[in-house]
Write an enzyme that holds these catalytic residues in place. Structure first.
Site, PDB file in Angstrom:
ATOM      1  N   ALA A 197      -0.605   4.939   1.356  1.00 41.17           N
ATOM      2  CA  ALA A 197      -0.993   3.795   1.988  1.00 41.17           C
ATOM      3  C   ALA A 197      -1.091   2.524   0.903  1.00 41.17           C
ATOM      4  CB  ALA A 197      -2.072   4.194   2.464  1.00 41.17           C
ATOM      5  N   LYS A 198      -1.416   2.456   0.420  1.00 40.01           N
ATOM      6  CA  LYS A 198      -1.683   0.904  -0.917  1.00 40.01           C
ATOM      7  C   LYS A 198      -0.225   0.591  -1.439  1.00 40.01           C
ATOM      8  CE  LYS A 198      -5.470   4.180  -1.158  1.00 40.01           C
ATOM      9  NZ  LYS A 198      -5.187   5.869  -0.826  1.00 40.01           N
ATOM     10  N   CYS A 199       0.902   1.386  -0.772  1.00 44.43           N
ATOM     11  CA  CYS A 199       1.972   0.838  -1.088  1.00 44.43           C
ATOM     12  C   CYS A 199       2.318  -0.821  -0.963  1.00 44.43           C
ATOM     13  CB  CYS A 199       3.111   1.592  -0.971  1.00 44.43           C
ATOM     14  SG  CYS A 199       4.713   2.164  -1.224  1.00 44.43           S
ATOM     15  N   LEU A 200       2.712  -1.311  -1.800  1.00 44.26           N
ATOM     16  CA  LEU A 200       3.026  -3.147  -1.700  1.00 44.26           C
ATOM     17  C   LEU A 200       4.456  -3.235  -1.797  1.00 44.26           C
ATOM     18  CD1 LEU A 200       1.347  -4.118  -4.467  1.00 44.26           C
ATOM     19  CD2 LEU A 200       0.329  -4.415  -2.144  1.00 44.26           C
TER      20      LEU A 200
END
Lengths: 102, 118, 112
Positions: free
Chosen positions: C109-112
């Site tokens: 979900a926190k993938c940049l």
């Protein structure tokens, strides 16, 4: 110096009592939404008597509670009890170091 | 770098707030914010071992608590009053956490830049 | 919108970015097929990372973001592998994004 923002009823949610567990003498509490209803209860009047308290006027008027809250305010210290509007709310948010919405 | 305290105050599974708070914590930590977690009231139940969230119809977000050190979230405070109220012991906690009195939590809330409550 | 692909006669559901909907649908022989859609040919080095993220997910029930992946791999496979340069050589578009996809996991979900 924290402004503790309470929006939920003290009868259905522990936000107010939890906040009181961690409050500091410099802090203030802002009652908004259903949280204003707690002012009708004597035990909350007592627990909040020594806290710098802000109450959102729109929320007490909306609930038809303004006359009652004003009557209650007479027994509370004028120094600690403030009925405020939204622009005062903004001003207080800026005056305090941070706002915690419980 | 901003310091952020995330307060959990609701019981697990009954609402999604615990999961949301943990998501925000891990997200903020991945952006190199300094994150502290505070568990109070019924939220201390998140830290008990032997839970099966799926059985309660919830996603298993508790397993992610064990990954907190990998996210550099090292400060996890647990309210001792809340533990006592629920008859729990520090030794029953499933993750590395510090059981502290209300005054320590007050201090933390004052010291950090931002506080978010879930 | 439900997407899917055929694998050994079964319909495998994926999201609109090609991540498996169900972690349990994955099997080892599926990895090269997903990897091909990412233009990656799997080597032993790739497999090491794929098993790592797969096990990470099974233990923590969350897909690791890149920073966490780097740190965790460093701790268990050594500093020469726990760095983003090495991982980007294997997975050029994004190690967390691509390794989790090939391992049959949800997108971090926190993938940049």
């Amino acid at each position: 110096m924290i402004l503790h923002h309470i929006q939920t009823s003290a009868l259905t949610d522990s936000a107010l009592s939890t906040c009181l567990r961690y409050i500091q003498p410099n802090d203030s509490i802002l009652l908004a939404g259903d949280a204003v209803n707690c002012l009708l209860q004597i035990q909350w009047q007592q627990r909040l008597a020594s806290v710098n308290l802000f109450v959102l006027q729109d929320d007490i008027q909306a609930r038809g509670l303004q006359p009652r809250v004003e009557a209650i305010a007479e027994h509370m210290s004028a120094e600690f009890f403030h009925i405020i509007d939204y622009s005062d709310f903004v001003e207080q948010s800026l005056k305090h170091n941070k706002v915690i919405t419980w | 770098m901003k310091s952020l305290a995330i307060v959990f105050r609701h019981a697990p599974f009954g609402s999604t707030s615990g999961r949301e708070g943990l998501d925000v914590a891990m997200l903020s930590a991945s952006f190199e914010q300094q994150v502290s977690l505070i568990f109070t009231d019924e939220a201390v139940l998140h830290l008990l071992g032997g839970q099966t969230p799926e059985q309660a119809g919830a996603k298993d977000y508790l397993s992610a608590l064990k990954a907190l050190p990998l996210y550099d979230i090292e400060t996890v405070l647990v309210c001792s009053d809340s533990l006592q109220q629920l008859g729990l012991n520090a030794s029953e906690l499933n993750i590395e956490a510090e059981v502290v009195g209300a005054d320590m939590i007050t201090k933390t809330l004052q010291a950090v830049d931002e506080v978010l409550v879930f | 919108m439900v997407n899917s692909f055929e694998f050994n006669g079964r319909h495998i559901e994926v999201d609109h970015q090609g991540y498996l909907k169900n972690v349990a649908d994955w099997q080892e022989s599926m990895a090269p097929v997903i990897a091909a859609t990412e233009n990656i040919e799997l080597t032993e080095q790739h497999w090491e990372v794929i098993w790592f993220v797969r096990n990470f997910y099974l233990e923590y029930k969350t897909s690791p973001a890149i920073r966490v992946l780097v740190k965790a791999i460093g701790q268990s496979l050594g500093a020469d592998k726990g760095n983003s340069k090495y991982l980007y050589t294997l997975f050029p578009i994004g190690p967390a994004k691509q390794a989790t996809k090939i391992a049959g996991l949800p997108k971090p979900a926190k993938c940049l």
